[in-house]
Design a protein around this motif. Structure first.
Motif, short mmCIF file in Angstrom:
data_model
loop_
_atom_site.label_atom_id
_atom_site.label_comp_id
_atom_site.label_asym_id
_atom_site.label_seq_id
_atom_site.Cartn_x
_atom_site.Cartn_y
_atom_site.Cartn_z
N ALA A 40 0.84 -1.44 -0.12
CA ALA A 40 -0.13 -0.02 0.06
C ALA A 40 0.80 1.31 -0.13
O ALA A 40 2.12 1.43 0.61
CB ALA A 40 -0.91 -0.14 1.18
N SER A 41 0.50 2.44 -0.58
CA SER A 41 0.77 3.70 -0.51
C SER A 41 -0.49 4.37 -0.26
O SER A 41 -1.23 4.76 -0.84
CB SER A 41 1.28 4.17 -1.80
OG SER A 41 1.66 5.49 -1.87
N ASN A 46 4.36 4.19 2.74
CA ASN A 46 4.20 3.09 2.05
C ASN A 46 4.55 1.90 2.81
O ASN A 46 5.30 1.82 3.62
CB ASN A 46 5.60 3.08 0.84
CG ASN A 46 5.49 4.26 -0.09
OD1 ASN A 46 4.28 4.38 -0.63
ND2 ASN A 46 6.42 4.66 -0.40
N PHE A 159 -13.32 6.31 -5.28
CA PHE A 159 -12.20 5.08 -5.51
C PHE A 159 -12.69 4.17 -6.62
O PHE A 159 -13.94 4.46 -6.96
CB PHE A 159 -12.08 4.36 -4.06
CG PHE A 159 -11.57 4.95 -3.00
CD1 PHE A 159 -10.33 5.22 -2.64
CD2 PHE A 159 -12.44 5.96 -2.10
CE1 PHE A 159 -9.69 5.78 -1.51
CE2 PHE A 159 -12.10 6.58 -0.97
CZ PHE A 159 -10.78 6.50 -0.97
N THR A 160 -11.53 3.58 -6.99
CA THR A 160 -12.19 2.43 -8.04
C THR A 160 -11.47 1.21 -7.19
O THR A 160 -10.31 1.22 -6.86
CB THR A 160 -11.35 2.72 -9.34
OG1 THR A 160 -9.93 2.63 -9.08
CG2 THR A 160 -11.98 3.52 -10.14
N GLU A 165 -8.15 -8.57 -10.26
CA GLU A 165 -7.23 -7.76 -11.46
C GLU A 165 -6.23 -8.80 -12.25
O GLU A 165 -5.39 -9.20 -11.42
CB GLU A 165 -6.60 -6.30 -10.86
CG GLU A 165 -5.90 -5.62 -11.80
CD GLU A 165 -5.47 -4.47 -11.27
OE1 GLU A 165 -5.72 -3.36 -11.70
OE2 GLU A 165 -4.67 -4.67 -10.19
N ASN A 179 -4.20 -9.90 -9.13
CA ASN A 179 -4.57 -9.02 -7.67
C ASN A 179 -5.72 -9.29 -7.36
O ASN A 179 -6.84 -9.03 -7.92
CB ASN A 179 -4.14 -7.55 -7.86
CG ASN A 179 -2.80 -7.12 -8.18
OD1 ASN A 179 -1.68 -7.76 -7.84
ND2 ASN A 179 -2.54 -6.11 -9.18
N HIS A 182 -7.66 -4.49 -5.62
CA HIS A 182 -6.61 -3.30 -6.00
C HIS A 182 -7.68 -2.33 -5.72
O HIS A 182 -8.61 -1.90 -6.49
CB HIS A 182 -6.13 -3.49 -7.44
CG HIS A 182 -5.16 -2.25 -7.66
ND1 HIS A 182 -4.79 -2.00 -8.81
CD2 HIS A 182 -4.72 -1.36 -6.99
CE1 HIS A 182 -3.80 -1.07 -8.95
NE2 HIS A 182 -3.97 -0.40 -7.46
N ALA A 184 -7.81 2.11 -5.62
CA ALA A 184 -6.96 3.28 -6.11
C ALA A 184 -7.84 4.45 -5.99
O ALA A 184 -8.99 4.38 -6.21
CB ALA A 184 -6.64 3.06 -7.41
N ASP A 189 -3.18 3.93 -2.95
CA ASP A 189 -2.93 2.70 -3.95
C ASP A 189 -2.70 1.72 -2.96
O ASP A 189 -1.53 1.51 -2.30
CB ASP A 189 -1.81 2.95 -4.90
CG ASP A 189 -1.92 2.07 -6.01
OD1 ASP A 189 -2.60 2.02 -6.95
OD2 ASP A 189 -1.39 0.87 -5.87
N VAL A 191 -3.07 -2.77 -2.69
CA VAL A 191 -3.16 -4.04 -3.44
C VAL A 191 -3.13 -5.30 -2.19
O VAL A 191 -2.22 -5.40 -1.34
CB VAL A 191 -2.02 -4.32 -4.48
CG1 VAL A 191 -2.07 -5.72 -4.93
CG2 VAL A 191 -2.11 -3.40 -5.52
#
Length: 203
Positions: A40-41, A46, A159-160, A165, A179, A182, A184, A189, A191
């Protein structure tokens, strides 16, 4: 007495060298792969947990696991990740259990997430496959039913969220990344349960 001319002797030596060294010239199947249970970020921070790191091109196996984690934004049960390359295949798996992720504006929970990616050689040609299992997923408190299809995109409050994925490529090089989830959004971001497998097939 029979004598070899110097030119004939050179030809004989070269022929012997070729005869005894063909195996070293044969191309070998090479591998790559990596599995990460959580990456993750989040607003410049991070985080990575249960990451195997990349598999060497010679293959082998790598595995890592955590019993559980509790952080300000994240509570998660067991995290597992493994990757291996041998014979005619490269395979990676990752899983996360009992996830509670409190992203700003989007709380996410899941009972279990898992992904698997495989790249293999069939008749000297690379082939790829992958899948995800997603159980008990909720987004902003709403249950989400996962039916197994790849690349299901759900827009939620800016968000999406992409389920199962999958990205892949083929040719002389086979590569696939899967993934399970996910997420974003602005400055975010994340995962969950990521698996990657690559292979280059010997001719």
């Amino acid at each position: 007495m029979f004598r070899l001319s110097s030119a004939t002797a050179v030809v004989v030596v070269l022929a012997c060298a070729v005869a005894i060294s063909p195996a070293s010239a044969q191309p070998a199947t090479t591998y790559s792969g990596q599995a990460t249970a959580f990456r993750a970020s989040i607003l410049g921070i991070n985080l990575t947990f249960a990451d195997t790191g990349p598999l060497p091109s010679s293959g082998g196996s790598q595995r890592v696991s955590f019993v559980g984690l509790t952080l300000p934004l994240l509570t998660v049960g067991a995290l597992n990740a493994s990757t291996q390359g041998r014979g005619n295949h490269s395979r990676s798996r990752s899983s996360v259990g009992d996830v509670e992720l409190n992203l700003p504006g989007l709380p996410i929970a899941a009972e279990a997430l898992r992904s698997e990616a495989e790249a293999s050689c069939r008749g000297g040609e690379p082939q790829t496959s992958g899948s995800s299992d997603i159980a008990g997923l909720t987004l902003n408190g709403q249950p989400i039913v996962f039916v197994g299809l790849p690349n299901v995109v759900i827009p939620v409050l800016g968000f999406t969220v992409t389920l199962n994925e999958q990205t892949s490529s083929s040719g002389n090089h086979g590569e696939i990344t899967v993934n399970a989830v996910h997420i974003a959004g602005p400055g975010i971001d994340v995962v969950l349960a990521s698996s990657k497998a690559n292979i280059d097939c010997a001719e």
